[in-house]
Design a protein around this motif. Structure first.
Motif, PDB file in Angstrom:
ATOM      1  N   MET A   1     -39.422   2.148  69.577  1.00  0.00           N
ATOM      2  CA  MET A   1     -38.196   2.679  70.171  1.00  0.00           C
ATOM      3  C   MET A   1     -37.014   2.176  69.346  1.00  0.00           C
ATOM      4  O   MET A   1     -36.879   0.974  69.142  1.00  0.00           O
ATOM      5  N   VAL A   3     -33.390   1.000  68.223  1.00  0.00           N
ATOM      6  CA  VAL A   3     -32.266   0.282  68.825  1.00  0.00           C
ATOM      7  C   VAL A   3     -31.173   0.157  67.777  1.00  0.00           C
ATOM      8  O   VAL A   3     -31.461  -0.089  66.604  1.00  0.00           O
ATOM      9  N   ARG A  61     -27.953  -0.394  72.106  1.00  0.00           N
ATOM     10  CA  ARG A  61     -28.384   0.770  72.878  1.00  0.00           C
ATOM     11  C   ARG A  61     -29.647   1.306  72.247  1.00  0.00           C
ATOM     12  O   ARG A  61     -29.879   1.129  71.044  1.00  0.00           O
ATOM     13  N   THR A  62     -30.468   1.931  73.085  1.00  0.00           N
ATOM     14  CA  THR A  62     -31.620   2.614  72.516  1.00  0.00           C
ATOM     15  C   THR A  62     -31.129   3.936  71.927  1.00  0.00           C
ATOM     16  O   THR A  62     -30.141   4.502  72.391  1.00  0.00           O
ATOM     17  N   ASP A  64     -32.156   6.811  72.183  1.00  0.00           N
ATOM     18  CA  ASP A  64     -32.173   7.949  73.108  1.00  0.00           C
ATOM     19  C   ASP A  64     -31.292   7.718  74.333  1.00  0.00           C
ATOM     20  O   ASP A  64     -31.393   8.446  75.313  1.00  0.00           O
ATOM     21  N   GLY A  66     -31.476   5.439  76.535  1.00  0.00           N
ATOM     22  CA  GLY A  66     -32.246   5.029  77.699  1.00  0.00           C
ATOM     23  C   GLY A  66     -31.787   3.712  78.287  1.00  0.00           C
ATOM     24  O   GLY A  66     -32.020   3.437  79.460  1.00  0.00           O
ATOM     25  N   ALA A  67     -31.109   2.881  77.469  1.00  0.00           N
ATOM     26  CA  ALA A  67     -30.638   1.578  77.953  1.00  0.00           C
ATOM     27  C   ALA A  67     -29.503   1.082  77.065  1.00  0.00           C
ATOM     28  O   ALA A  67     -29.353   1.501  75.920  1.00  0.00           O
ATOM     29  N   SER A 125     -30.610   0.286  82.402  1.00  0.00           N
ATOM     30  CA  SER A 125     -31.376   1.396  81.829  1.00  0.00           C
ATOM     31  C   SER A 125     -31.272   2.609  82.738  1.00  0.00           C
ATOM     32  O   SER A 125     -31.053   2.491  83.947  1.00  0.00           O
ATOM     33  N   ARG A 129     -35.816   6.473  83.448  1.00  0.00           N
ATOM     34  CA  ARG A 129     -36.667   5.982  82.354  1.00  0.00           C
ATOM     35  C   ARG A 129     -37.103   4.533  82.542  1.00  0.00           C
ATOM     36  O   ARG A 129     -37.648   3.938  81.617  1.00  0.00           O
ATOM     37  N   ARG A 130     -36.868   3.979  83.706  1.00  0.00           N
ATOM     38  CA  ARG A 130     -37.245   2.585  83.933  1.00  0.00           C
ATOM     39  C   ARG A 130     -38.758   2.420  83.837  1.00  0.00           C
ATOM     40  O   ARG A 130     -39.520   3.307  84.170  1.00  0.00           O
ATOM     41  N   LYS A 132     -40.339   1.908  81.043  1.00  0.00           N
ATOM     42  CA  LYS A 132     -40.860   2.452  79.782  1.00  0.00           C
ATOM     43  C   LYS A 132     -40.429   1.631  78.565  1.00  0.00           C
ATOM     44  O   LYS A 132     -40.541   2.094  77.440  1.00  0.00           O
ATOM     45  N   HIS A 134     -37.314   0.464  77.772  1.00  0.00           N
ATOM     46  CA  HIS A 134     -35.947   0.600  77.273  1.00  0.00           C
ATOM     47  C   HIS A 134     -35.149  -0.694  77.445  1.00  0.00           C
ATOM     48  O   HIS A 134     -34.423  -1.102  76.536  1.00  0.00           O
TER      49      HIS A 134
END
Length: 195
Positions: A1, A3, A61-62, A64, A66-67, A125, A129-130, A132, A134
């Motif tokens: 993922m 970042v 941040r991710t 996408d 997500g977080a 997050s 999407r929690r 997963k 993130h």
């Protein structure tokens, strides 16, 4: 993922992730009781925090969205007095709850550890999407740095239900903060893990 650091162009999206993440948070709900306006108001506050600490924060941040995590390096205060003044427009969102909110922020500042540490000021997050990875993606890189450089980390959990989550990273509860009828904030400290 993937970042990355939050750039000025990413701040609005990062603030939206945080506003969604904290929508049902007990402390944020206490500060901003209007369900209809909480997300928008807290989003403005988060955008202001990211903006005024830009250049001295380590916001991640991710890729996408997500977080997002807002980290402050050892020696950095959560907010300086000039930054607080620049936050005034966003702070209007607290309405009549502003004095009580400021009382809690003052208590947080007075009880904040003085030993050098990384401070996880905000992390959240996307609720959809929690679970997963993130959150881990924006927390673990700084904790790895803490371990490598032998530096502790600190946070205040605004939701007691999240304490076990942070405990998995090695954070330990050090007390409880309450002021002006607020829900508890749970301070947590993490000693570096030697390799």
């Amino acid at each position: 993922m993937g970042v990355a650091r939050v750039t000025p162009q990413d701040e609005a999206a990062a603030a939206a992730v945080l506003a969604d993440a904290f929508y049902d948070d007990p402390f944020v709900s206490w500060m901003l009781p209007s369900d209809a306006r909480r997300r928008e108001r807290f989003g403005r506050i988060c955008a202001g925090l990211l903006r005024v600490t830009r250049g001295r924060n380590h916001a991640l941040r991710t890729a996408d969205d997500g977080a997002c995590a807002l980290w402050l390096a050892p020696g950095e205060k959560a907010l300086t007095y000039p930054e607080i003044a620049r936050m005034a427009p966003a702070a209007r969102g607290f309405g009549r709850r502003l004095p009580r909110t400021l009382a809690v922020l003052d208590l947080m500042d007075r009880k904040h550890p003085r030993e050098p540490h990384w401070y996880l000021f905000l992390v959240g997050s996307d609720p959809a999407r929690r679970g997963k990875g993130h959150g881990r993606a924006v927390i673990q890189p700084v904790l790895d740095e803490c371990d490598r450089d032998d530096i502790p980390a600190y946070l205040e959990s605004s939701n007691p239900a999240n304490v076990p989550y942070y405990a998995r990273y090695g954070f330990e509860v050090t007390g409880e903060l309450r002021r002006a009828g607020s829900p508890p904030l749970i301070p947590m400290w993490r000693e570096p893990r030697g390799g």
